[in-house]
Write a protein that holds these residues in place. Structure first.
Motif, short mmCIF file in Angstrom:
data_model
loop_
_atom_site.label_atom_id
_atom_site.label_comp_id
_atom_site.label_asym_id
_atom_site.label_seq_id
_atom_site.Cartn_x
_atom_site.Cartn_y
_atom_site.Cartn_z
N VAL A 267 83.25 73.56 172.73
CA VAL A 267 84.67 73.31 172.97
C VAL A 267 85.42 73.35 171.65
O VAL A 267 84.83 73.27 170.57
CB VAL A 267 84.90 71.94 173.64
N THR A 268 86.74 73.47 171.78
CA THR A 268 87.64 73.36 170.63
C THR A 268 88.43 72.09 170.77
O THR A 268 89.07 71.85 171.80
CB THR A 268 88.59 74.57 170.55
N LEU A 269 88.39 71.26 169.74
CA LEU A 269 89.16 70.03 169.72
C LEU A 269 90.40 70.21 168.86
O LEU A 269 90.35 70.85 167.80
CB LEU A 269 88.33 68.86 169.17
N ARG A 270 91.53 69.67 169.33
CA ARG A 270 92.78 69.77 168.58
C ARG A 270 93.37 68.38 168.36
O ARG A 270 93.42 67.56 169.27
CB ARG A 270 93.79 70.64 169.32
N ALA A 271 93.81 68.12 167.10
CA ALA A 271 94.53 66.90 166.74
C ALA A 271 95.97 67.32 166.41
O ALA A 271 96.19 68.12 165.50
CB ALA A 271 93.89 66.21 165.55
N THR A 272 96.94 66.78 167.16
CA THR A 272 98.33 67.20 167.02
C THR A 272 99.19 66.02 166.56
O THR A 272 99.14 64.93 167.15
CB THR A 272 98.89 67.72 168.35
N LEU A 273 99.99 66.27 165.48
CA LEU A 273 100.96 65.29 164.99
C LEU A 273 102.34 65.74 165.43
O LEU A 273 102.72 66.90 165.23
CB LEU A 273 100.93 65.19 163.46
N ASN A 274 103.11 64.83 166.03
CA ASN A 274 104.50 65.13 166.38
C ASN A 274 105.41 64.57 165.29
O ASN A 274 105.46 63.37 165.06
CB ASN A 274 104.85 64.49 167.73
N THR A 275 106.10 65.44 164.58
CA THR A 275 106.99 65.03 163.50
C THR A 275 108.39 65.55 163.77
O THR A 275 108.62 66.34 164.70
CB THR A 275 106.49 65.57 162.15
N GLU A 276 109.36 65.12 162.92
CA GLU A 276 110.73 65.59 163.07
C GLU A 276 110.83 67.10 162.79
O GLU A 276 111.73 67.77 163.28
CB GLU A 276 111.65 64.83 162.13
N GLN A 277 109.88 67.62 162.01
CA GLN A 277 109.89 69.04 161.68
C GLN A 277 109.17 69.87 162.74
O GLN A 277 109.17 71.10 162.67
CB GLN A 277 109.23 69.28 160.31
N GLY A 278 108.56 69.19 163.72
CA GLY A 278 107.83 69.92 164.75
C GLY A 278 106.38 69.46 164.81
O GLY A 278 105.99 68.46 164.20
N GLU A 279 105.58 70.20 165.56
CA GLU A 279 104.18 69.84 165.72
C GLU A 279 103.34 70.38 164.57
O GLU A 279 103.54 71.50 164.10
CB GLU A 279 103.63 70.39 167.03
N ILE A 280 102.41 69.54 164.11
CA ILE A 280 101.43 69.93 163.10
C ILE A 280 100.06 69.64 163.71
O ILE A 280 99.81 68.56 164.22
CB ILE A 280 101.60 69.11 161.81
N PHE A 281 99.17 70.63 163.70
CA PHE A 281 97.88 70.41 164.33
C PHE A 281 96.75 71.00 163.50
O PHE A 281 96.96 71.84 162.62
CB PHE A 281 97.86 70.99 165.75
#
Length: 547
Positions: A267-281
């Protein structure tokens, strides 16, 4: 006066001479010669204290007197009412004590020199161990330092922060930078003494700029859970959350940064940060392999409790707790009982219930848990119970207040036993129903009462049954007897009466029936027609032989 003893022969002559001198002096001179100030030249450091005393060394009898202390220059040194001198600043001053009697005032002086305080500190500390700062706030830790001893001169301090990106310090002034915790340390110039406090900075958000896994691929086995290692930039970033997702949760699941293998696959695991500039993963690959089969035998069993008593009137369920060592033992417990006729047990869970209990003496049963090659047993004690008596009808008929359907037979027996005990019968209301010695209940009038069966062998064992007697929906009379028809059995406007004159004679006007011939097994019928409802109302009539 305290007498001092000496070995020299000159002491008596000295005492006599002093007494002669005091006798010939004035009161003031006597005081001046007898009283001595502990120090006429005194030296103290700034912030240091020293106590002066005025002592009557000549043991002069001057009567009652008072002492008053004063300083010539309080900016250099101060003095209290008990003669305690405190150095204030370098310089010289004079401390005077005035001895006052009823007749005289005598002055005694001490020249005091105050030198600069050079007492080094032995320790320093902050007034609090933890301080909180928010955005825009500053903290002056110079005002929070405590020095021991109290008169010590604090040297210049060197200030450091364990994490300047969270809290910065300059000259003891702390400024918040980002949310988090930092330790501020103050150290003396000679480096010998230091003190630290914790600064908690909150309310400051530093948005993240990136996230990266420390490894791009992981290998785990089914059932294994591993913490994923990752870094959020910058190091002091705050005010963010991470959304974790798996490309196939049937192969591996992820929660709060930990991945768990479910079944073989990738599988592929993704960690996503929601910031004011958009998503960072950031993403990483996880390969799940089958877990190797390992057999771990049990090395120790522990049953809790070791004994259990089943009280009267409690059939369970019950259960012993089995602790198996080691915790990863692969063998499953199997539960058995030494008396399956008394106790029913679930062999997988160990939960058991009581099937029956002894009635004369306590019974004991072994409950055994077997795990692999090991077994452990516990004892169940079953308290004896009194037999339970119950009453039942021998038929489902309704009990009426008139023959022929006004009797029913009751049967008393022990629960779980085919033996019929010897009992005595009684009725709570013999006007409603009576009961014979054989348990035959006879209804007398409409109502309810309680019939009780009492064991002859143990009068404390009883059973009760509620008997309901209903008003008979038929007529019952004897040959030659005349009875009135119950108004409840006919309409208010009856006409067209029908009956068999062979068995009864009817008086429609008086609404009475007279018996002529027996009709016991099969009742005869008297009927009428209602003018208002246009319905027929049949009445069964039982005719019994005349006595």
């Amino acid at each position: 006066m305290k007498i001092l003893k000496h070995t020299t022969h000159a002491l008596p002559i000295l005492v006599l001479t002093l007494a002669l001198l005091l006798t010939g002096c004035s009161e003031a001179e006597k005081i001046q010669k007898a009283f001595v100030l502990s120090e006429t030249e005194c030296s103290v450091m700034a912030e240091e204290t020293k106590k002066l005393t005025l002592e009557n060394r000549g043991n002069a009898d001057v009567g009652d007197y008072t002492l008053a202390w004063m300083t010539e220059n309080p900016d250099v040194a101060t003095v209290t009412d008990d003669g305690t001198v405190t150095g204030i600043a370098p310089g010289k001053t004079k401390i005077t004590v005035v001895l006052r009697t009823a007749k005289e005032e005598v002055y005694f002086h001490s020249n005091v020199t105050v030198t600069e305080n050079t007492t080094p500190p032995s320790s320093i500390s902050f007034q609090n161990t933890v301080y909180a700062l928010g955005e825009g706030e500053v903290l002056d830790l110079n005002e929070q330092i405590s020095v021991s001893p109290a008169n010590a001169v604090l040297q210049a301090l060197t200030w450091t922060s364990s994490n300047p990106s969270i809290a910065a310090v300059s000259g003891g002034i702390v400024s918040p930078v980002s949310q988090g915790i930092s330790t501020i340390t103050a150290t003396t110039a000679d480096g010998k003494i230091s003190a630290s406090c914790t600064i908690r900075v909150s309310g400051i958000t530093v948005p993240p700029t990136g996230i990266a896994f420390d490894e791009i691929s992981y290998v785990i086995v089914t059932g294994e859970t591993r913490k994923l290692s990752f870094t959020v930039e910058p190091e002091n970033a705050s005010g963010y959350s991470i959304l974790w997702t798996s490309s196939d949760s049937e192969i591996a699941t992820v929660s709060e940064g930990s991945v768990t293998g479910v079944k073989e696959g990738e599988v592929t695991l993704r960690a996503t940060l929601n910031t004011e500039q958009g998503e960072i993963f950031a993403e990483c690959t996880v390969t799940v392999e089958p877990a190797p089969e390992v057999s771990v035998p049990a090395t120790r069993l522990q049953l809790t409790p070791t004994t259990l008593t089943i009280p009267e009137d409690n059939d369970g369920p019950f259960k012993f707790s089995c602790t198996v060592s080691p915790a990863n033992c692969t063998d499953l417990p199997v539960w058995t009982t030494s008396r399956p006729d008394l106790i029913s047990i679930n062999k997988n869970t160990g939960e058991f219930t009581l099937l029956k209990a002894p009635t004369d003496e306590p019974g004991s049963v072994l409950i055994t848990c077997t795990v692999g090659e090991l077994s452990k047993s516990a004892v169940v004690y079953i308290e004896p119970r009194k037999p339970v008596l119950e009453i039942a009808f021998n038929e489902d008929s309704v009990l009426y207040d008139k023959a022929p359907k006004n009797t029913v037979e009751l049967v008393a027996g022990y629960v779980g036993s085919e033996d019929l005990p010897q009992v005595t019968w009684s009725s709570s209301d013999v006007t409603v129903a009576t009961v014979s010695a054989e348990g035959v209940v006879t209804g007398l009038k409409a109502g309810t009462c309680t019939v009780t069966a009492t064991s002859k062998s143990d009068p404390t064992v009883t059973a009760t049954y509620t008997v309901t007697v209903e008003k008979a929906p038929y007529l019952a009379l004897k040959v030659g007897e005349t009875v009135a028809i119950d108004p409840a059995l006919i309409p208010p406007d009856p006409i067209n009466w029908n009956y068999l004159e062979t068995y009864v004679e009817l008086d429609p006007e008086n609404r009475t029936v007279t018996g002529k011939k027996e009709a016991v097994e099969t009742p005869t019928t008297v009927s009428c027609f209602s003018q208002s409802t246009e319905e027929f109302f049949p009445i069964d009539v039982y005719v019994f032989p005349a006595e």
